[in-house]
Design an enzyme around this catalytic site. Structure first.
Site: not given
Ligand code: BGC
Length: 778
Positions: A311
């Site tokens: 993430d």
């Molecule tokens: C979130 C994810 C997301 C990623 C990309 C993160 O901050 O926790 O769920 O897919 O960002 O945008």
């Protein structure tokens, strides 16, 4: 002698079966793809390889000096990122706001052309789209996953995913970060609405449907109407101890295996191509550094050849936030050795330089790099990116998507919202409202599409929805005005959300105005809840609905006019003081752009409610429960000096949901009275529409293990289905339950089914049966 031989053969067969079961790949590899992966890998330098493992946000290669006239790539930064560093993946929405399909197509085509010209490997573009192609202007927005789950209709997450995939691919987007299967078991957590609710069985079933809808029938060859998924966030993200986003959980390994691993396992076994890791930590170990879970359980345990992406900035977090690595290089080595294949950096290419250094210093073995890169290449082949036809002529491809944003999709989005909005109270049958009734629509959620959609809508926080869509879709107020006649429906919000990034900021200066407006109405529809938010900015300090909003409802109720409370938000906010002041309560949660129309249809009785809560609605902030509690959580008194006061006193239980008709359950039966681990049980029940109106009923099947070696859950879900019944009609609902689904993980970390009594529960019916033999398996 003969019997000895037979025994030996049987023993060998058992060993072979166990072995075959263990090594059977989650996704059957395609020989041709495997050959191409090998060939490609053999041509790559270490620079090529570490580049593939890096993912960068589009902001890092955007020319912001041209942002006023629209999106433009920065040629210099693109050269550095895709050219010099050969970065393998780009993510996120350009300029942080939804773009037209044309902008998307041009962008992705240009990026692929660039990366192919460097080393013959296309980049892969990923976006967050969990309720439609929500970073694309004009696309169809469906209800958020929590509402899809409330429908208890398996076709809904499938179809939402299928249409989202189609509309994403119309933009050349090949990869979405969905579905979310985080088990929303802590209502304080600001991402509860992104999941399918609190139950692992519901999350497993709905998420598998979503994976099939997104990816289509063949994970080795994702066609141009489908996209690859990234199932997320691995795992137990939905149970932070503090309730705050990205903070630690404390789940035992036993429970991780029994509850949180399950939805991921089912999705992986159903072809999910990639997976994203939970940003937080469990029992002191960040998931991004957890080799046991990432490699042993997931990749090896399930024999899965898919790809793991971090993430946002989570390798950095291993040293800067979690302090388990001394610097970024060691954090990178730690995460890659644990099993991470691609790092969502997302701003800097420093990762490439440091990973190369780590390999050269022997901190990361080359075999691990080759494994990670093979997984990334395999994914790119599977999703069709090496075939230039999938992205090279963007405007030619556009013609293949005539149904993009079609009325047909809008109609489906409306039907799905109708099936997911939940009627929780209807005193004296105040709903449906009669034609000609004069309605005052009040509350901060009365006239906003931002509220109906929530986060991940046009922008990350969903905060620009109203200004971007104008009058294209109907707020609750507008939908009610369309349905009951503009002359009969008036608007006086009383409390409003302030514009801007603080989603909790409210203006309560017009409560008296709303009270005055109530004078000329017959009924008040009070729309309360939350403004949109997403992720960490959605953290708050109280689960109780805001004081302003509760004051508004109290003031409106004092007028003596009946109040219909409409709850619109991402999690169950405490309303124990205003619920008794309301004649009816409808929880619409986050039903999307067509959620206002759906509510108007339901309130007018043009269709019937059939949603049920996929979570437990708490009554008080310090008494948070899930339906599958341990019995000792629910004992109001105990003998002796202590009154433990551990009472299950919830506002509405999991599965609550009313209808304009009534249903009777009868003859719950199982095809066997006793069973063992190898059986599949057939459970049937007769459901009758005993009321006056047609309706759908979500039939929920639970079981209880009466006595077990570890305290059993009060009950657990093991099946659900939805039936459509005319008044007076009876249908038999039949569900197949593999005996293994009744097992639990014991203290030796083995799945087990223990002999003894089991109960099935469905509606008011209960049936007993007996497991004859204890069994254990991995
Ligand atoms: C979130 C994810 C997301 C990623 C990309 C993160 O901050 O926790 O769920 O897919 O960002 O945008």
């Amino acid at each position: 002698m003969k019997s000895k031989l037979v025994l030996t053969m049987l023993a060998l067969q058992v060993v072979f079966c166990a072995w075959a079961q263990r090594v059977r790949p989650a996704i059957k590899p395609d020989a041709n793809i495997e050959k191409q992966v090998k060939e490609q890998l053999s041509k790559m330098s270490l620079d090529d390889k570490v580049g593939q493992m890096c993912e960068i946000t589009i902001d890092a290669i955007t020319d912001f000096s041209k942002a006023k006239t629209g999106f433009a790539l920065s040629a210099a930064q693109t050269d550095t990122v895709l050219g010099k560093y050969r970065v393998g993946s780009i993510l996120n929405v350009p300029l942080s706001v939804a773009q037209t399909p044309k902008v998307w197509r041009t962008l992705i085509s240009e990026l692929n052309r660039k990366s192919m010209s460097v080393n013959g490997i296309p980049q892969v573009y990923g976006v967050d789209q969990i309720h439609g192609a929500t970073y694309t202007m004009g696309a169809t927005f469906f209800p958020q996953p929590i509402v899809q789950a409330a429908s208890f209709n398996k076709n809904i997450p499938f179809r939402v995913a299928e249409v989202s995939a189609y509309e994403s691919r119309a933009c050349l987007i090949p990869w979405v970060y969905a579905p979310v299967m985080d088990l929303g078991r802590n209502p304080n957590w600001p991402r509860m609405w992104e999941s399918f609710g609190e139950d692992d069985y519901v999350n497993s079933v709905m998420a598998v449907q979503a994976v099939k809808g997104y990816q289509g029938p063949d994970p080795n060859h994702i066609d141009m109407n489908h996209v690859a998924v990234s199932i997320k966030h691995f795992m137990a993200y939905g149970v932070p101890v503090t309730g705050k986003d990205r903070t630690p959980s404390m789940v035992t390994e036993r429970e991780l295996k029994e509850r949180y691993f399950e939805p991921f396992k089912h999705c992986v076994e159903n072809g999910a191509l990639t997976l994203m890791v939970n940003s937080a930590s469990n029992n002191g170990m960040p998931f991004h550094a957890n080799k046991k879970l990432l490699t042993d359980w997931l990749k090896e345990g399930l024999n899965w050849d898919g790809m793991i992406v971090t993430d946002w900035a989570d390798i950095n977090n291993l040293w800067s936030r979690e302090h388990i690595a001394k610097d970024k290089k060691h954090a990178i080595a730690m995460a890659i050795n644990a099993g991470i294949d691609m790092s969502m950096e997302p701003y800097s290419v420093e990762f490439c330089r440091l990973l190369k250094q780590a390999v050269n210093e022997g901190l990361v073995p080359m075999s691990r790099i080759d494994d990670a890169v093979s997984r990334i290449l395999r994914f790119k082949y599977r999703v069709g990116l090496f075939d230039k036809k999938t992205w090279d002529k963007p405007e030619k491809i556009a013609k293949n998507y005539p149904d993009f944003a079609s009325p047909k999709f809008a109609e489906e989005a409306t039907r799905f919202a109708e099936e997911g909005e939940v009627l929780l109270k209807n005193e004296g049958g105040i709903l449906p409202l009669k034609k000609g009734v004069r309605i005052l629509v009040a509350g901060p959620n009365a006239n906003t599409l931002r509220g109906l959609n929530g986060g991940w809508s046009y922008t990350w926080q969903g905060d620009k929805t109203d200004e971007l869509v104008g009058d294209k879709y109907n707020s609750i107020y507008k939908a009610l005005a369309n349905k009951f006649g503009a002359a009969n429906v008036s608007l006086a919000e009383g409390v409003r959300y302030k514009a801007g990034s603080d989603w909790e900021a409210e203006d309560a200066s017009e409560i008296e105005k709303a009270v005055a407006a109530a004078g000329s109405s017959d009924v008040i529809v009070a729309c309360v809840g939350e403004n949109s938010y997403c992720e960490t900015p959605g953290n708050f300090n109280s689960l109780i609905l805001s004081e302003n909003q509760r004051n508004l409802v109290k003031a409106l109720a004092k007028t003596g006019k009946p109040v219909v409370l409409v709850l619109n938000g991402g999690r169950p906010r405490i309303i124990n003081d205003i619920e008794p002041l309301s004649k009816a309560v409808v929880n619409v949660m986050l039903p999307g752009n067509y959620g206002g129309d759906a509510l108007a249809n339901l309130m007018a009785g043009d269709c019937n409610f059939s949603g049920k809560l996929p979570f437990t609605y708490p009554r008080t902030p310090s008494s948070l429960h899930t339906y599958d509690y341990k019995v000792s959580e629910n004992q109001s008194t105990m003998a002796g000096n202590y009154n433990y006061d551990a009472k299950m006193d919830v506002q509405w239980p999991f599965g609550a949901g009313l209808s304009y008709t009534t249903f009777k359950y009868a003859n719950l039966r199982v095809n066997k009275t006793s069973f063992d681990v190898n059986d599949e049980l057939t459970v049937s029940v007769d459901v009758t529409n005993s009321g006056e109106k047609a309706g759908k009923e979500a039939v929920l099947l639970y079981f209880s293990d009466v006595v077990a070696s570890l305290i059993p859950d009060n009950r657990s879900m093991c099946g659900f289905d939805k039936v459509d019944l005319q008044p007076g009609e009876t249908k038999t609902v039949t569900m197949k339950v593999p005996a293994r689904a009744l097992g639990f993980v014991n203290s030796d970390m083995k799945w087990t089914l223990e002999e003894g009594e089991f109960l099935f529960h469905c509606g008011d019916q209960q049936v007993k049966l007996n497991c004859t033999k204890t069994a254990a398996w991995d």
